[in-house]
Design a protein around this motif. Structure first.
Motif, PDB file in Angstrom:
ATOM      1  N   ASP B 154       0.816  -1.216   0.000  1.00 39.23           N
ATOM      2  CA  ASP B 154       0.000   0.000   0.000  1.00 39.23           C
ATOM      3  C   ASP B 154       0.851   1.268   0.000  1.00 39.23           C
ATOM      4  N   LEU B 155       2.030   1.182   0.620  1.00 39.10           N
ATOM      5  CA  LEU B 155       2.956   2.315   0.570  1.00 39.10           C
ATOM      6  C   LEU B 155       3.374   2.575  -0.882  1.00 39.10           C
ATOM      7  N   LEU B 157       1.914   1.614  -3.532  1.00 36.42           N
ATOM      8  CA  LEU B 157       0.707   1.980  -4.284  1.00 36.42           C
ATOM      9  C   LEU B 157       0.443   3.488  -4.160  1.00 36.42           C
ATOM     10  N   GLY B 158       0.500   3.989  -2.930  1.00 44.07           N
ATOM     11  CA  GLY B 158       0.249   5.415  -2.691  1.00 44.07           C
ATOM     12  C   GLY B 158       1.332   6.291  -3.293  1.00 44.07           C
ATOM     13  N   LEU B 159       2.571   5.813  -3.227  1.00 45.97           N
ATOM     14  CA  LEU B 159       3.681   6.596  -3.770  1.00 45.97           C
ATOM     15  C   LEU B 159       3.711   6.552  -5.292  1.00 45.97           C
ATOM     16  N   GLY B 160       2.918   5.650  -5.854  1.00 50.56           N
ATOM     17  CA  GLY B 160       2.919   5.496  -7.311  1.00 50.56           C
ATOM     18  C   GLY B 160       4.162   4.771  -7.814  1.00 50.56           C
ATOM     19  N   MET B 161       4.830   4.054  -6.902  1.00 49.84           N
ATOM     20  CA  MET B 161       6.070   3.357  -7.298  1.00 49.84           C
ATOM     21  C   MET B 161       5.764   1.914  -7.702  1.00 49.84           C
ATOM     22  N   PHE B 164       8.253  -1.267  -8.257  1.00 53.66           N
ATOM     23  CA  PHE B 164       8.650  -2.241  -7.245  1.00 53.66           C
ATOM     24  C   PHE B 164       7.655  -3.390  -7.162  1.00 53.66           C
ATOM     25  N   MET B 185      -4.923  -3.287   1.757  1.00 53.54           N
ATOM     26  CA  MET B 185      -6.154  -2.745   2.342  1.00 53.54           C
ATOM     27  C   MET B 185      -6.883  -1.936   1.272  1.00 53.54           C
ATOM     28  N   ASN B 186      -6.339  -1.962   0.053  1.00 56.19           N
ATOM     29  CA  ASN B 186      -6.880  -1.106  -1.017  1.00 56.19           C
ATOM     30  C   ASN B 186      -7.048  -1.909  -2.301  1.00 56.19           C
ATOM     31  N   LEU B 189      -7.983  -0.245  -5.987  1.00 58.31           N
ATOM     32  CA  LEU B 189      -6.893   0.577  -6.517  1.00 58.31           C
ATOM     33  C   LEU B 189      -5.706  -0.292  -6.941  1.00 58.31           C
TER      34      LEU B 189
END
Lengths: 338, 305
Positions: B154-155, B157-161, B164, B185-186, B189
């Motif tokens: 999720d990290l 995912l949020g960073l758009g990376m 990885f 948890m997402n 998305l």
């Protein structure tokens, strides 16, 4: 869309970055950090503009809002620069090392009519919000004691560390952990104004305390204990708990559940005599994006919503964070008097 | 994947409903033998897959599993990394300090690949080294699916990376001949992002429960996404931290088209047996409803169970 930037890509900064990166109302455009390794990673793998000079980022990026997640000693200078450039600010906790500076920044934010928030995420945890609501309805009757506690496994042996382990940098258990506990006491009960019998204990660290024990008095006259220790590996991660005792009963709450004991039924709230347990699952809303717990998303939602609606009253404003900074200074003073 | 997968949170005092229960579990599972005994019960109840985090203690459990031929058919789905180890390290040591502490060998000198990766700032290669470090403990044990923990998925995912996420997917396939899994948890998305990067029908483990607990964006968007059957899905947190009674909780997930497996953890024979037999019974009931000629569902649905 709120054009947003972040200064400081440490643990909290990266976490905020991910949450804002996924936020539907946010256009996260830029990040700033002093580590060339971290910046290299962001340049290579993210879509954000990367800076190592925060003033240049503010000058170049036409930001509406800024998240500051740098070591505490840099907060005052950065917050001041952002506010003077008419940018709304979310600043990590603790707010400021110097209370006088904190007061000036609070006034500046008000004067410039800018949204100002500090990252005390416990204010966005549904169990603690429920404790506050219950106490405001005077369900426990006259209160006579409270205990605010936080424990977790950060420093477990003697070795060198980061800025958090250096004296005067805003690290140590007091700034890093106890600030949360003090803010929570302020949030659910009242402003703490006096301290006594403070013990700042060095357990493994050489230059900063690993535990904080003290007696607090609130502006309402209520007294209680503060007990915080970041060298406690009986907890898997930081665990914060508040206990409040009144003539009609008692409340014990942490981030996952709330236990209320009442001597008599409370018909208005539908609570019966004896223990009632309320769980976070039943109390909490659902976040739009979840990284390490809903509260981290909710606090940023709150900030972004405030920016959108230009509402400068805030659940975790500079002004309320300043209370914690002032109390931290009192705890340090009280300890050296001992 | 098996219909029922056994989880490990209970062994490490991870309880989303109560700090007190967490402590009680930490006391109960102080010795590794206590964990092995519960695994034996799960196996006796017909569960052959254990999904566990790369906690230090799992290394010891793996020793036991390797030493006894009765665990020959037992399968582990490792979930990496054990996030709190790194998270607490970052608070204490900073990001650089943590990399130094946890990369295998000394990145500056002894480990050639690591040293090179660092010099070239090749973060994907650094991730591969960390995967190898986490996978060491499972040597000789069947690990057909290897998961990335939600805090990392999720990290990124949020960073758009997403590089990885793709890198993890490819490396796990190539090096371990395993399927890459993503805990999240997402779900909606994540699925969109993975598909946009060319990963079709990924293996995903997500919170799915009747209350919408930890289902980001809400239950409706999850139900819609699940019904589209675009991934191989494991449902976790099906009891919503104990807020839903077992029968009701399991009936909800068992009756959902698009969920392949159900993950749960328990400490007692009674709870393990109860959950396993409820899942079996609800699943069987659904199978029967598919072969009923009056039901318009096709045999494809039957097979997907």
């Amino acid at each position: 869309m709120i054009r947003t930037g972040i200064i400081g890509l440490g643990k909290m900064g990266i976490s905020h970055c991910a949450i804002l990166g996924a936020h539907p109302d946010v256009d996260l455009v830029s990040v700033c950090d002093s580590s060339s390794l971290v910046l290299e990673g962001f340049k290579k793998y993210s879509r954000f503009e990367c800076f190592n000079d925060y003033k240049k980022m503010i000058a170049d990026m036409n930001l509406d809002a800024l998240v500051i997640a740098t070591p505490t000693k840099f907060h005052a200078e950065m917050v001041s620069h952002a506010l003077n450039n008419n940018v709304h600010v979310f600043c990590e906790k603790p707010f400021s090392l110097n209370a006088e500076e904190g007061r000036q920044l609070t006034a500046l934010a008000k004067r410039n009519n800018l949204v100002n928030q500090v990252g005390y995420h416990n204010r966005f945890i549904a169990t603690f919000m429920e404790v506050k609501r219950i106490l405001e309805l005077n369900v426990l009757g006259d209160l006579y004691h409270f205990v605010g506690e936080s424990y977790g496994p950060v420093v477990l042996k003697e070795k060198a560390g980061t800025w958090r382990s250096e004296k005067g940098q805003g690290g140590g258990c007091l700034y890093d952990y106890a600030s949360h506990t003090i803010d929570l006491i302020h949030f659910v009960l009242a402003r703490p104004v006096k301290v006594s019998g403070t013990q700042l204990k060095f357990i493994f660290s050489k230059d900063v305390e690993d535990a904080v024990y003290s007696n607090l008095t609130l502006e309402t006259g209520l007294g209680g204990h503060l007990s915080v220790n970041w060298s406690d590996d009986t907890h898997r991660k930081m665990a914060t708990q508040i206990t409040v005792l009144g003539k009609k009963g008692k409340i014990i709450a942490d981030a996952t559940e709330l236990k209320i004991y009442l001597k008599e039924d409370n018909k208005a709230l539908g609570l019966t005599r004896g223990w009632t347990v309320k769980n976070i699952v039943d109390l909490s809303d659902i976040a739009n994006f979840n990284l390490r717990g809903e509260e981290y998303s909710f606090q940023l939602d709150h900030f972004i919503h405030a920016v959108k609606t230009k509402n400068i009253t805030n659940r975790s404003s500079f002004e309320s964070a300043l209370v914690t900074d002032e109390l931290i200074n009192q705890l340090i003073g009280d300890n050296s008097n001992n | 994947m098996e219909r029922v997968i056994f989880g490990d949170n209970q062994f490490f005092g991870i309880n989303h409903s109560s700090e007190e229960k967490s402590r009680a579990q930490a006391i109960r599972f102080k010795e590794n033998q206590a964990i092995v005994e519960v695994l034996d019960i799960a196996i006796a109840e017909g569960i052959q897959t254990f999904m566990c985090t790369t906690h230090d203690r799992i290394a010891d459990i793996c020793e036991t599993l390797r030493a006894d031929s009765k665990y020959e058919n037992f399968t582990i789905y490792p979930c990496m990394p054990y996030a709190h180890k790194y998270s607490n390290a970052v608070t204490e040591l900073g990001i650089m300090g943590s990399i130094k502490q946890y990369l295998p060998g000394n990145i500056f000198s002894t480990l050639a690949k690591g040293g090179m990766a660092f010099v070239k700032k090749d973060f994907i290669a650094m991730m591969e080294l960390m995967i190898d470090a986490e996978m060491k403990m499972f040597k000789g044990i069947s690990t057909p699916v290897i998961f990335l923990q939600n805090v990392v998925t999720d990290l990124l995912l949020g960073l758009g990376m997403s590089d990885f996420l793709v890198g993890f997917h490819h490396y796990v396939r190539h090096k371990y001949k395993a399927e890459a899994g993503f805990i999240t948890m997402n779900l909606p998305l994540l699925l969109n992002v993975l598909e946009s990067r060319g990963i079709e029908n990924p293996t995903i483990c997500a919170s799915i429960n009747k209350l919408g607990f930890r289902m980001s964006g809400g239950k409706e968007v999850y139900e819609k996404t699940i019904a589209e059957k675009r991934c191989r899905l494991i449902a976790m947190q099906v009891f919503a931290a104990g807020a839903i009674p077992p029968k009701e909780a399991l009936e909800y997930v068992c009756n959902m088209d698009g969920i392949e497996s159900i993950l749960f953890g328990a400490s007692s024979r009674g709870n393990i047996r109860n959950s396993k037999s409820l899942i079996d019974a609800f699943t069987e009931k659904r199978r029967e409803s598919f072969v009923d000629p009056s039901n318009k569902q096709t045999a494809d649905n039957y097979l997907s169970l």
